[in-house]
Design a protein around this motif. Sequence first.
Motif, PDB file in Angstrom:
ATOM      1  N   ARG A 127       0.802  -1.229   0.000  1.00 34.25           N
ATOM      2  CA  ARG A 127       0.000   0.000   0.000  1.00 34.25           C
ATOM      3  C   ARG A 127       0.836   1.280   0.000  1.00 34.25           C
ATOM      4  NH1 ARG A 127      -2.256   3.026   4.512  1.00 34.25           N
ATOM      5  NH2 ARG A 127      -3.788   4.441   3.632  1.00 34.25           N
ATOM      6  N   SER A 128       2.034   1.243   0.540  1.00 33.03           N
ATOM      7  CA  SER A 128       2.832   2.457   0.707  1.00 33.03           C
ATOM      8  C   SER A 128       3.386   2.947  -0.631  1.00 33.03           C
ATOM      9  CB  SER A 128       3.975   2.210   1.691  1.00 33.03           C
ATOM     10  OG  SER A 128       4.766   1.123   1.257  1.00 33.03           O
ATOM     11  N   ASN A 129       3.882   4.182  -0.635  1.00 32.15           N
ATOM     12  CA  ASN A 129       4.417   4.818  -1.846  1.00 32.15           C
ATOM     13  C   ASN A 129       5.747   5.498  -1.553  1.00 32.15           C
ATOM     14  OD1 ASN A 129       2.419   4.204  -3.816  1.00 32.15           O
ATOM     15  ND2 ASN A 129       1.080   5.790  -3.010  1.00 32.15           N
ATOM     16  N   GLY A 130       6.423   5.911  -2.628  1.00 33.26           N
ATOM     17  CA  GLY A 130       7.615   6.744  -2.511  1.00 33.26           C
ATOM     18  C   GLY A 130       8.741   6.088  -1.729  1.00 33.26           C
ATOM     19  N   GLN A 131       9.435   6.896  -0.940  1.00 29.43           N
ATOM     20  CA  GLN A 131      10.610   6.426  -0.214  1.00 29.43           C
ATOM     21  C   GLN A 131      10.260   5.409   0.870  1.00 29.43           C
ATOM     22  OE1 GLN A 131      13.783   6.856  -0.894  1.00 29.43           O
ATOM     23  NE2 GLN A 131      13.215   8.085  -2.694  1.00 29.43           N
ATOM     24  N   ILE A 132       9.059   5.545   1.467  1.00 27.63           N
ATOM     25  CA  ILE A 132       8.642   4.574   2.482  1.00 27.63           C
ATOM     26  C   ILE A 132       8.532   3.189   1.847  1.00 27.63           C
ATOM     27  CG2 ILE A 132       6.758   3.880   4.025  1.00 27.63           C
ATOM     28  CD1 ILE A 132       6.160   6.825   4.460  1.00 27.63           C
ATOM     29  N   TRP A 133       7.912   3.142   0.661  1.00 26.25           N
ATOM     30  CA  TRP A 133       7.799   1.865  -0.054  1.00 26.25           C
ATOM     31  C   TRP A 133       9.186   1.339  -0.431  1.00 26.25           C
ATOM     32  CZ3 TRP A 133       9.513   1.072  -5.082  1.00 26.25           C
ATOM     33  CH2 TRP A 133       9.276  -0.205  -5.580  1.00 26.25           C
ATOM     34  N   ALA A 134      10.057   2.207  -0.939  1.00 25.19           N
ATOM     35  CA  ALA A 134      11.394   1.787  -1.367  1.00 25.19           C
ATOM     36  C   ALA A 134      12.177   1.201  -0.192  1.00 25.19           C
ATOM     37  CB  ALA A 134      12.145   2.973  -1.973  1.00 25.19           C
ATOM     38  N   GLN A 135      12.021   1.818   0.988  1.00 27.65           N
ATOM     39  CA  GLN A 135      12.724   1.332   2.169  1.00 27.65           C
ATOM     40  C   GLN A 135      12.188  -0.036   2.601  1.00 27.65           C
ATOM     41  OE1 GLN A 135      15.268   3.243   3.292  1.00 27.65           O
ATOM     42  NE2 GLN A 135      15.863   1.518   4.588  1.00 27.65           N
ATOM     43  N   GLN A 136      10.872  -0.193   2.545  1.00 26.96           N
ATOM     44  CA  GLN A 136      10.272  -1.478   2.914  1.00 26.96           C
ATOM     45  C   GLN A 136      10.687  -2.573   1.936  1.00 26.96           C
ATOM     46  OE1 GLN A 136       6.044  -0.862   3.285  1.00 26.96           O
ATOM     47  NE2 GLN A 136       6.240  -0.061   5.352  1.00 26.96           N
ATOM     48  N   ARG A 137      10.706  -2.249   0.663  1.00 25.30           N
ATOM     49  CA  ARG A 137      11.127  -3.232  -0.343  1.00 25.30           C
ATOM     50  C   ARG A 137      12.560  -3.682  -0.096  1.00 25.30           C
ATOM     51  NH1 ARG A 137       9.740  -4.976  -5.521  1.00 25.30           N
ATOM     52  NH2 ARG A 137      11.520  -5.671  -6.739  1.00 25.30           N
ATOM     53  N   LYS A 138      13.406  -2.757   0.264  1.00 23.30           N
ATOM     54  CA  LYS A 138      14.801  -3.076   0.537  1.00 23.30           C
ATOM     55  C   LYS A 138      14.919  -4.090   1.675  1.00 23.30           C
ATOM     56  CE  LYS A 138      19.036  -0.854   2.231  1.00 23.30           C
ATOM     57  NZ  LYS A 138      19.599   0.419   2.762  1.00 23.30           N
ATOM     58  N   ILE A 139      14.027  -3.988   2.651  1.00 18.89           N
ATOM     59  CA  ILE A 139      14.068  -4.878   3.811  1.00 18.89           C
ATOM     60  C   ILE A 139      13.406  -6.223   3.514  1.00 18.89           C
ATOM     61  CG2 ILE A 139      13.163  -5.188   6.168  1.00 18.89           C
ATOM     62  CD1 ILE A 139      13.506  -2.141   6.517  1.00 18.89           C
ATOM     63  N   VAL A 140      12.247  -6.194   2.848  1.00 14.54           N
ATOM     64  CA  VAL A 140      11.440  -7.406   2.676  1.00 14.54           C
ATOM     65  C   VAL A 140      11.902  -8.253   1.487  1.00 14.54           C
ATOM     66  CG1 VAL A 140       9.112  -8.283   2.250  1.00 14.54           C
ATOM     67  CG2 VAL A 140       9.435  -6.316   3.752  1.00 14.54           C
ATOM     68  N   ALA A 141      12.282  -7.606   0.372  1.00 13.86           N
ATOM     69  CA  ALA A 141      12.574  -8.342  -0.875  1.00 13.86           C
ATOM     70  C   ALA A 141      13.583  -9.470  -0.715  1.00 13.86           C
ATOM     71  CB  ALA A 141      13.030  -7.357  -1.952  1.00 13.86           C
ATOM     72  N   PRO A 142      14.716  -9.271  -0.017  1.00 11.86           N
ATOM     73  CA  PRO A 142      15.707 -10.354   0.085  1.00 11.86           C
ATOM     74  C   PRO A 142      15.163 -11.631   0.718  1.00 11.86           C
ATOM     75  CG  PRO A 142      16.670  -8.266   0.769  1.00 11.86           C
ATOM     76  CD  PRO A 142      15.207  -8.034   0.622  1.00 11.86           C
ATOM     77  N   GLU A 143      14.122 -11.506   1.557  1.00 16.33           N
ATOM     78  CA  GLU A 143      13.569 -12.689   2.217  1.00 16.33           C
ATOM     79  C   GLU A 143      12.791 -13.578   1.250  1.00 16.33           C
ATOM     80  OE1 GLU A 143      14.711 -13.097   5.157  1.00 16.33           O
ATOM     81  OE2 GLU A 143      15.591 -11.081   5.104  1.00 16.33           O
ATOM     82  N   PHE A 144      12.532 -13.075   0.032  1.00 14.73           N
ATOM     83  CA  PHE A 144      11.784 -13.860  -0.953  1.00 14.73           C
ATOM     84  C   PHE A 144      12.618 -14.184  -2.185  1.00 14.73           C
ATOM     85  CE2 PHE A 144       8.382 -11.941   1.547  1.00 14.73           C
ATOM     86  CZ  PHE A 144       7.559 -13.040   1.761  1.00 14.73           C
ATOM     87  N   PHE A 145      13.948 -14.021  -2.079  1.00 16.22           N
ATOM     88  CA  PHE A 145      14.807 -14.455  -3.182  1.00 16.22           C
ATOM     89  C   PHE A 145      14.679 -15.971  -3.336  1.00 16.22           C
ATOM     90  CE2 PHE A 145      18.003 -10.690  -2.734  1.00 16.22           C
ATOM     91  CZ  PHE A 145      17.058  -9.859  -3.313  1.00 16.22           C
TER      92      PHE A 145
END
Length: 542
Positions: free
Chosen positions: A171-189
């Motif tokens: 749901r989030s946008n902008g830098q908040i979304w980018a920061q969350q993606r940076k944290i969450v994405a590696p856990e789903f590699f």
Amino acid sequence: MKDLLLSLLLVVIIPLSCVVSTFVMENFFLLGFLALSSLFLYLFCLLWLKPQRLRWKLGRQGIRGPQPSFPYGSVPEMQKIQSGVLKKAAASSYAGEFVAHDYTSTLFPYFEQWRKEYGSIYTYSTGNKQHLYVNHPDLVKDMNQSFTLDLGKPQYVTKRLAPMLGNGILRSNGQIWAQQRKIVAPEFFLDRVKGMMGLMLESAQPLMKKWEACIDAHGGRLAEIRVEEDLRSVSADVISRACFGSSYFKGKEIFTKLRTLQKTISNQSVLFGVPTFGFLQTRKQKEVKGLEKEIESLIWEAIKERERECLGVEKDLLQSILEAAINDLHYVDKELSRRFIVDNCKNIYFAGHESTAVAASWCLMLLALHPEWQDRVRQEMDKVCSDGILTADSLPKLKMVTMVIQETLRLYPPAAFVSREALEETQIGHILVPKGVCVWTLIPTLHRDPEIWGSDANEFKPERFANGVFNACKVPQVYVPFGLGPRLCLGKNFALVQLKVVLSLIISKFSFSLSPNYRHFPAYRMIVEPGNGVQVLVQRLK
């Protein structure tokens, strides 16, 4: 003397007070008039001038669409078109083995009608929101390859979904979304997802035993099974184990309440976007708020319990995300860390649980209609899997089940739309999208375009993916079951591996056909799911 002074005071004060009262009353009415005028002007600008200005900017670029009405825009026309189609669909839902896969004209008839009238690019409005419908392959391809943060999730839609998703990554946008993606994405590699394959196999075992028991109860013969709830249980168990290291039964209450919340929110159309100015909570809003608090409380209790249990235990998904959040400078605050964890747990629960289970249901429905593909999957498993055991090494070699999944996601993508809002003025191909315009792409329409997929676009033909997605159609960038661009679903690998595991196990143990009681009725409830469930006739393989 006193009487004289009193008389003089009365003579002066009474007229003066009358003058003051008259002045106050006149100004009160004036202030009230000014306030009402300001409110009217604000609403007029919000509901009419702003969308008209955006519409004018799009019109200058040759983009047309249905004429809006004040103050609801195109909503009355959308509702009129929808109501007429739903009556016909309910009266003629497809039964047995006759299944028409093109459901867009039933679920989203206004989009299809306008597409025929205005082409693959047009504009329409809902309340004060101006929308741009984009289903042109070149523009979708351009969106797919764009990495700008200026295209985010539509805020009026995500606001309604806030109880379900919080301010998590969906749901989030902008830098908040980018920061969350940076944290969450590696856990789903992919390498980490493969490490979860063991728990996926464990989670599927109760389903196998339940279906075998059901067959035994029918004397070892055919048993009719409604599959969607069993598949939800498997998917929920996988998410619970992956996140909390706990079984589905411990998180059952969370999933039950999330499902109830999903249905409650789905009853409020998130597509129309009509502004509401109610200051009093409706009964439905109170119900949503109560469910939201209960779910968050249950998730936080599970988190705290998991923290107590995880000493000396192998790290799970939740613990990895928690550590990443705490170590990140933006989440050193305890309350922010809690909010981040709870919101993203809700996101993972919903996206990883509901969408995967629905996709599995559609897969079984199509395999039941096409038993020859069950045979192909079994034959390949006999060759690939040593002693019939499914492993992380054998999984990538199962091409047949992969093709079935890809074709199912083409015909029945759980997410019906790619939706974006121009947070700033943004260029998409040859179109300059003004700030505030919401961009919509209808995925099933893209996935069924005969010019892209061929004359058999509405048929179930997994062989089209025999050489991968990039050789399946003319414009592979329009195959977007997991979204597109930088906001591609982070759980893509997780969902695909889980689908391959569950479907391979089911096909290896059972044969199945579609029950005569099945009624084909796709329904949109935040995702496209079987409205009447999926009933199949299941038989144990000898």
